[in-house]
Structure formats: C-alpha cells, structure tokens
Enzyme design. Structure first.
Site, PDB file in Angstrom:
ATOM      1  N   LYS A   1      -7.334   7.347   9.602  1.00 12.42           N
ATOM      2  CA  LYS A   1      -7.665   5.918   9.670  1.00 12.42           C
ATOM      3  C   LYS A   1      -8.131   5.479  11.064  1.00 12.42           C
ATOM      4  O   LYS A   1      -8.605   4.362  11.235  1.00 12.42           O
ATOM      5  CB  LYS A   1      -6.444   5.070   9.262  1.00 12.42           C
ATOM      6  CG  LYS A   1      -5.899   5.381   7.867  1.00 12.42           C
ATOM      7  CD  LYS A   1      -6.933   5.155   6.801  1.00 12.42           C
ATOM      8  CE  LYS A   1      -6.343   5.153   5.395  1.00 12.42           C
ATOM      9  NZ  LYS A   1      -5.768   6.463   5.006  1.00 12.42           N
TER      10      LYS A   1
ATOM     11  N   GLY B   1      -6.793  -4.676   3.599  1.00 13.75           N
ATOM     12  CA  GLY B   1      -7.184  -5.375   2.386  1.00 13.75           C
ATOM     13  C   GLY B   1      -7.622  -4.480   1.248  1.00 13.75           C
ATOM     14  O   GLY B   1      -8.047  -4.970   0.208  1.00 13.75           O
ATOM     15  N   GLY B   2      -7.498  -3.148   1.434  1.00 19.60           N
ATOM     16  CA  GLY B   2      -7.848  -2.249   0.345  1.00 19.60           C
ATOM     17  C   GLY B   2      -7.020  -2.491  -0.897  1.00 19.60           C
ATOM     18  O   GLY B   2      -7.465  -2.247  -2.020  1.00 19.60           O
ATOM     19  N   GLY B   3      -5.804  -3.012  -0.701  1.00 21.36           N
ATOM     20  CA  GLY B   3      -4.937  -3.336  -1.824  1.00 21.36           C
ATOM     21  C   GLY B   3      -5.010  -4.793  -2.243  1.00 21.36           C
ATOM     22  O   GLY B   3      -4.214  -5.252  -3.074  1.00 21.36           O
TER      23      GLY B   3
ATOM     24  N   GLY C   1       0.563  -0.767   6.568  1.00 18.21           N
ATOM     25  CA  GLY C   1      -0.471   0.223   6.794  1.00 18.21           C
ATOM     26  C   GLY C   1      -1.781  -0.417   7.188  1.00 18.21           C
ATOM     27  O   GLY C   1      -1.854  -1.610   7.497  1.00 18.21           O
TER      28      GLY C   1
ATOM     29  N   GLY D   1       0.813  -1.205   0.000  1.00 21.26           N
ATOM     30  CA  GLY D   1       0.000   0.000   0.000  1.00 21.26           C
ATOM     31  C   GLY D   1       0.850   1.260   0.000  1.00 21.26           C
ATOM     32  O   GLY D   1       2.076   1.212   0.133  1.00 21.26           O
TER      33      GLY D   1
ATOM     34  N   GLU E   1      -0.806 -10.536   3.931  1.00 20.47           N
ATOM     35  CA  GLU E   1      -0.512  -9.614   5.029  1.00 20.47           C
ATOM     36  C   GLU E   1      -0.774 -10.272   6.377  1.00 20.47           C
ATOM     37  O   GLU E   1       0.011 -10.126   7.313  1.00 20.47           O
ATOM     38  CB  GLU E   1      -1.365  -8.351   4.871  1.00 20.47           C
ATOM     39  CG  GLU E   1      -0.926  -7.467   3.709  1.00 20.47           C
ATOM     40  CD  GLU E   1      -1.893  -6.342   3.416  1.00 20.47           C
ATOM     41  OE1 GLU E   1      -1.527  -5.453   2.619  1.00 20.47           O
ATOM     42  OE2 GLU E   1      -3.017  -6.349   3.956  1.00 20.47           O
TER      43      GLU E   1
ATOM     44  N   ASP F   1      -6.386   0.251   6.648  1.00 20.12           N
ATOM     45  CA  ASP F   1      -7.500   1.044   6.142  1.00 20.12           C
ATOM     46  C   ASP F   1      -8.304   1.651   7.288  1.00 20.12           C
ATOM     47  O   ASP F   1      -8.903   2.713   7.132  1.00 20.12           O
ATOM     48  CB  ASP F   1      -8.396   0.173   5.255  1.00 20.12           C
ATOM     49  CG  ASP F   1      -7.638  -0.353   4.050  1.00 20.12           C
ATOM     50  OD1 ASP F   1      -7.101   0.476   3.286  1.00 20.12           O
ATOM     51  OD2 ASP F   1      -7.542  -1.583   3.883  1.00 20.12           O
TER      52      ASP F   1
END
Length: 224
Positions: free
Chosen positions: A125, A99-101, A86, A33, A107, A88
């Site tokens: 965040k 898990g946005g990426g 990082g 990310g 991860e 979210d």
C-alpha cells in the site's frame, strides 16, 4: 509471506501500541476492512481496558458486538484515545487514500475525533504518489452525474460503483487516472463540489503513524 500474514503482523503491532497507551480505560475508534478486522479479532486480549469503541461502519459494529466489545456513539463518548484503521494507499507523508470499503465518510469523522490515528497496512500500500488506487468519493445520489462531470474537469475518470450504497444512504464514485501531487489541496477542492459528501483523501487529517507489514517485519512510518 502471504498478504494475510502481513496483515496479521501489523494488527498485532498496532495492538501493542494501543496496549501501551497510558490510560487505564480506553475509548477507541475502529475502522473498516480486512486489515482492521485482523485488529478487531485481537481486541479481546485487552477487553478489560476497553471502556467503549466507536465504529466506522455497521459491519465493524457487528463484529465488535459479536466479540462482546462495547460499541457507542461518537456524540456520547467525545474524544477518542486512538483510531486504528487500514488504508488503500499511503505515501511517505502519511497521507492516505481510503474508501475501498465505502466507509470513507465515517472513517474520516472518527479519525478527526481521535488523539492518535494508527494506520495499518501491508507493504504493497506504500506509494511514491497517491492515485494509482482509484479515489473514492461519497456523493448524494441525485448529484452523481453532476459531480462526475466536475471530476472530469479535474482530470479524473469517475466510475459509479453500481450496487453499492453507503451506510449513510449515498453512492460512491471511484475516480481513476489521478496523479495526486498535492493531496491536501485536492482534498479541499473535491469537497467544494456541490453534492460531494466526502472524499477518500486523508491529507488534512493524515495518520500519526503507519505500520506496514513487510517480508522483513513491520516497518513504522512517522512524520518527517
């Protein structure tokens, strides 16, 4: 102060923490990310101490390789000294949504193998209750519709992230509309749905510290 600057500040703070670890040679897990990439760009400063890294995504492995940072397989290196990534969302219990990426499964594996999990994020965040950010779920492709129906029963509104295939060859469902009061229980409940590979709740293995970039400097969240 813009968001990119905040990310760079927390990345620098994370590097200080990693550099302060007592080991002469470090084995590090590196996340995925935009904030993690800020940290990756600083790694050449301690390159002489990095024995090996384990990457949570192919993109991260490529970036590390371009900087001449050694990248290995988790099966070969064993326990990691630290994992830096990082998030979210984070709450004050250091439970996360990630898990946005679309790299949540790897991860979570790398985080589980690390002695210390340092989460880096900008202050936006931090939330009181997880769930405003849609919860990513990695799903076996043939189970997508079935899993979606089961997630509806839990009160969520799953949306297929069309066109996205994970590094593991699976698909992502993003679950909207959840207000997650008990992240630990929900993490286990979702993982029990047949066809789910992993979900983006990091409650069973939360961060050990969260570094938040704010207009007033880097805020450190720790357990308790």
């Amino acid at each position: 102060m813009d968001q990119q600057t905040l990310k760079e500040h927390v990345a620098a703070a994370a590097l200080e923490r990693v550099a302060a670890l007592p080991n002469d040679q470090l084995v590090l897990g590196i996340g995925t990310g935009s904030t993690a990439e800020c940290f990756i760009r600083l790694l050449p400063q301690i390159k002489s101490r990095i024995e090996m890294t384990v990457s949570s995504s192919e993109r991260t492995a490529t970036l590390l390789g371009e900087l001449g940072i050694p990248v290995g397989d988790l099966n070969s290196v064993g326990v990691l000294d630290a994992y830096i990534d990082g998030a979210d969302e984070t709450n004050d219990q250091l439970q996360l949504i990630k898990g946005g990426g679309a790299a949540l499964t790897r991860e979570k594996i790398v985080a589980a193998a690390a002695e210390v999990f340092i989460c880096i994020a900008d202050g936006s965040k931090r939330v009181g209750t997880l769930g405003a950010f849609p919860l990513p779920i990695e799903v076996i492709p043939m189970a997508r519709s079935y899993v979606a129906r089961e997630l509806v029963k839990l009160g969520g509104q799953p949306i297929w992230r069309e066109g996205v295939i994970t590094d593991n060859g699976n698909v992502i469902l993003d679950v909207h509309g959840l207000s997650i009061d008990n992240a630990l229980a929900l993490e286990g409940q979702i993982n029990q749905i047949t066809g789910v590979v992993c979900n983006g709740l990091f409650a069973r293995r939360p961060a050990d510290c969260v570094l938040l970039g704010t207009a007033h400097g880097v805020e450190v969240l720790t357990p308790g």
